[in-house]
Enzyme design. Structure first.
Site, mmCIF file in Angstrom:
data_model
loop_
_atom_site.group_PDB
_atom_site.id
_atom_site.type_symbol
_atom_site.label_atom_id
_atom_site.label_comp_id
_atom_site.label_asym_id
_atom_site.label_seq_id
_atom_site.Cartn_x
_atom_site.Cartn_y
_atom_site.Cartn_z
ATOM 1 N N HIS A 122 0.871 -1.175 0.000
ATOM 2 C CA HIS A 122 0.000 0.000 0.000
ATOM 3 C C HIS A 122 0.915 1.234 0.000
ATOM 4 O O HIS A 122 2.032 1.170 0.534
ATOM 5 C CB HIS A 122 -0.829 -0.052 1.288
ATOM 6 C CG HIS A 122 -1.882 0.989 1.424
ATOM 7 N ND1 HIS A 122 -1.599 2.290 1.798
ATOM 8 C CD2 HIS A 122 -3.220 0.942 1.260
ATOM 9 C CE1 HIS A 122 -2.724 2.975 1.861
ATOM 10 N NE2 HIS A 122 -3.725 2.190 1.538
ATOM 11 N N ASP A 200 3.304 -4.620 8.041
ATOM 12 C CA ASP A 200 2.106 -3.793 7.907
ATOM 13 C C ASP A 200 0.910 -4.726 8.077
ATOM 14 O O ASP A 200 0.578 -5.500 7.178
ATOM 15 C CB ASP A 200 2.111 -3.137 6.513
ATOM 16 C CG ASP A 200 0.819 -2.403 6.211
ATOM 17 O OD1 ASP A 200 -0.139 -2.519 6.998
ATOM 18 O OD2 ASP A 200 0.756 -1.733 5.167
ATOM 19 N N GLN A 203 -4.350 -4.939 7.161
ATOM 20 C CA GLN A 203 -5.429 -5.793 6.655
ATOM 21 C C GLN A 203 -5.542 -7.110 7.415
ATOM 22 O O GLN A 203 -6.354 -7.960 7.049
ATOM 23 C CB GLN A 203 -5.219 -6.091 5.167
ATOM 24 C CG GLN A 203 -5.374 -4.889 4.256
ATOM 25 C CD GLN A 203 -6.781 -4.301 4.275
ATOM 26 O OE1 GLN A 203 -7.745 -4.958 4.674
ATOM 27 N NE2 GLN A 203 -6.905 -3.061 3.855
ATOM 28 N N LYS A 226 -10.079 -0.321 10.831
ATOM 29 C CA LYS A 226 -10.258 -1.494 9.963
ATOM 30 C C LYS A 226 -10.623 -2.730 10.762
ATOM 31 O O LYS A 226 -10.604 -3.850 10.253
ATOM 32 C CB LYS A 226 -8.974 -1.757 9.168
ATOM 33 C CG LYS A 226 -8.664 -0.668 8.135
ATOM 34 C CD LYS A 226 -7.473 -1.062 7.315
ATOM 35 C CE LYS A 226 -6.904 0.084 6.506
ATOM 36 N NZ LYS A 226 -7.702 0.441 5.345
ATOM 37 N N CYS A 364 -4.694 2.343 -3.669
ATOM 38 C CA CYS A 364 -3.433 2.853 -3.068
ATOM 39 C C CYS A 364 -2.281 1.892 -3.285
ATOM 40 O O CYS A 364 -1.426 1.713 -2.415
ATOM 41 C CB CYS A 364 -3.609 3.138 -1.577
ATOM 42 S SG CYS A 364 -4.743 4.468 -1.271
#
Ligand code: PLP
Length: 407
Positions: A122, A200, A203, A226, A364
């Site tokens: 991203h 990261d 998600q 999220k 993104c």
């Protein structure tokens, strides 16, 4: 398909679904809806328990501080961090990665060094490193995504890690391909070469079990919004010894030890990285969100959402002229696709008119989507409150859109 019927009862705990009809909200990779437990806890705190934290000597401030620090403890348990002091509250994943690039990166990356990321990142896990590399005259290298399997090229990953970059940052779950990276393997390879790892988890943290000890990463970042929590808060996890060596990035109240007219000393982490009044109500909301997710079980959430994504992928594959992105198997909980001859924006507008919310665009991840030859695509992303019926609605509406646009 591995659908769990008890999940459908959970839908009622979300005011949007309970009170506002039957919107098929399939834009969860962008942000998730909020359950009553989170909304009520934040409202209760704002109504009766609110004060600024840390500096107050009165009861309200002490109680607010206790609630804020309880959220930190909960976050540490949630990702199996070794200690609550390893948890830094930021405004989200983007802020966490920028903090790292500007603090750890400024201190540890020198001219001629390499920072390694992957092609599936991203922009939030790409641009902070690109800018750091530019400032430092360092090289930004990418582990490639195989255009056919649409997974990371592990052979190249091994080669690139062997060259000992200063740092390797990568997404646990790709927000475009839905692929789940082999985090433990990648972190082990990096550790062997003395390479610092950044995961990261934007998600994944709300969608599947995330255990930093098992992963073996040095840093990890995620966003509350999220995972059923409020916007404006996220987490940077770091090994405490690493955090301890990092300089502050932003300066102000709450992060100082002693200030004089000609200099200052700074607090130990995590306070060192939480300059200014922090997101207090949001921390309490995030705490409620983590409790909510754990009451359901992240393993269960992962199974439910992945089963829906797989059913959607299977259905979409049968539609002529439609291309699906991501790995053939082992998809997390989202499906990105493009329909020949129909712009993703047109398709998503059409779906919206049928009460179905999807995302269209580059997600993104512009360089990756350009490499895959699809600068714009549509993405359906699933979560704990989505249903089998919503997948059927999506498939039916996509078929209708194709008839509509091609007639
Ligand atoms: N990383 C990934 C993989 C994402 O999907 C996102 C958001 O979509 C981000 C980082 C940025 O998260 P935030 O906007 O909450 O900072």
């Amino acid at each position: 398909m591995n659908f769990n019927p008890t999940f459908y009862q959970l839908r009622d705990q979300f005011p949007l679904f309970r009170e506002k009809g039957d919107i098929a909200y399939l834009d969860n990779a962008a942000s998730t809806q909020k359950p009553e437990a989170v909304i009520q806890r934040m409202a209760e705190f704002a109504r009766y328990e609110y004060a600024n934290v840390h500096r107050g000597l009165h009861d309200l401030s002490e109680r607010a501080t206790a609630a804020y620090e309880a959220a930190r403890k909960c976050a540490a348990r949630y990702i199996a961090a070794e200690q609550p002091e390893s948890i830094v509250f930021t405004s989200g994943t983007t802020a966490a990665i920028n903090l790292l690039a500007n603090s750890w990166g400024e201190q540890n990356v020198q001219e001629g060094d390499t920072v390694l990321i992957t092609e599936l990142e991203h922009h939030s896990n790409l641009l902070p490193w690109m800018q750091l590399a530019r400032r430092k005259k360092a090289t930004l290298a990418y582990v490639p995504v195989d255009p056919v399997s649409q997974t990371l090229n592990m052979e190249r990953a091994r080669e690139l890690i062997k060259k000992k970059p200063r740092l390797f940052a990568f997404a646990h779950v790709s927000n475009t391909l839905g692929s789940i990276q082999p985090v433990e393997e990648l972190c082990a390879l990096a550790r062997k070469e003395g390479v610092i790892t950044v995961v990261d988890a934007a998600q994944s943290a709300g969608h599947m079990p995330v255990n930093v000890s098992a992963m073996g990463c040095d840093f990890l970042a995620f966003s509350s919004h999220k995972m059923c929590g409020p916007t404006g808060i996220g987490i940077l996890y770091g090994h405490y010894e690493l955090l301890l060596k990092m300089p502050p990035w932003q300066y102000g109240g709450e992060m100082v030890d002693r200030v004089q007219f000609d200099g200052a000393t700074f607090s130990d982490p995590p306070a060192r990285f939480e300059a200014g009044t922090p997101p207090i109500i949001e921390a309490v909301g995030l705490h409620a969100a983590m409790d909510f997710l754990d009451s359901i079980g992240r393993e269960n959430i992962a199974q439910h959402s992945a089963a829906l994504a797989e059913e959607a992928a299977e259905g979409l594959r049968k539609i002529k002229g439609l291309r699906i992105f991501g790995p053939a198997s082992g998809r997390a909980d989202l499906v990105t696709f493009e329909v020949e001859g129909i712009h993703a924006h047109d398709l998503v507008f059409f779906l919206n008119s049928h009460g179905i919310a999807l995302r269209a665009g580059h997600h993104c991840a512009q360089p990756l989507m350009r490499k895959l030859g699809a600068p714009s695509s549509s993405r359906a992303s699933f979560y704990l409150y989505n249903t089998h019926q919503e997948v059927e609605r999506l498939l039916e509406a996509v078929r209708e859109a194709i008839t509509f646009f091609r007639s």
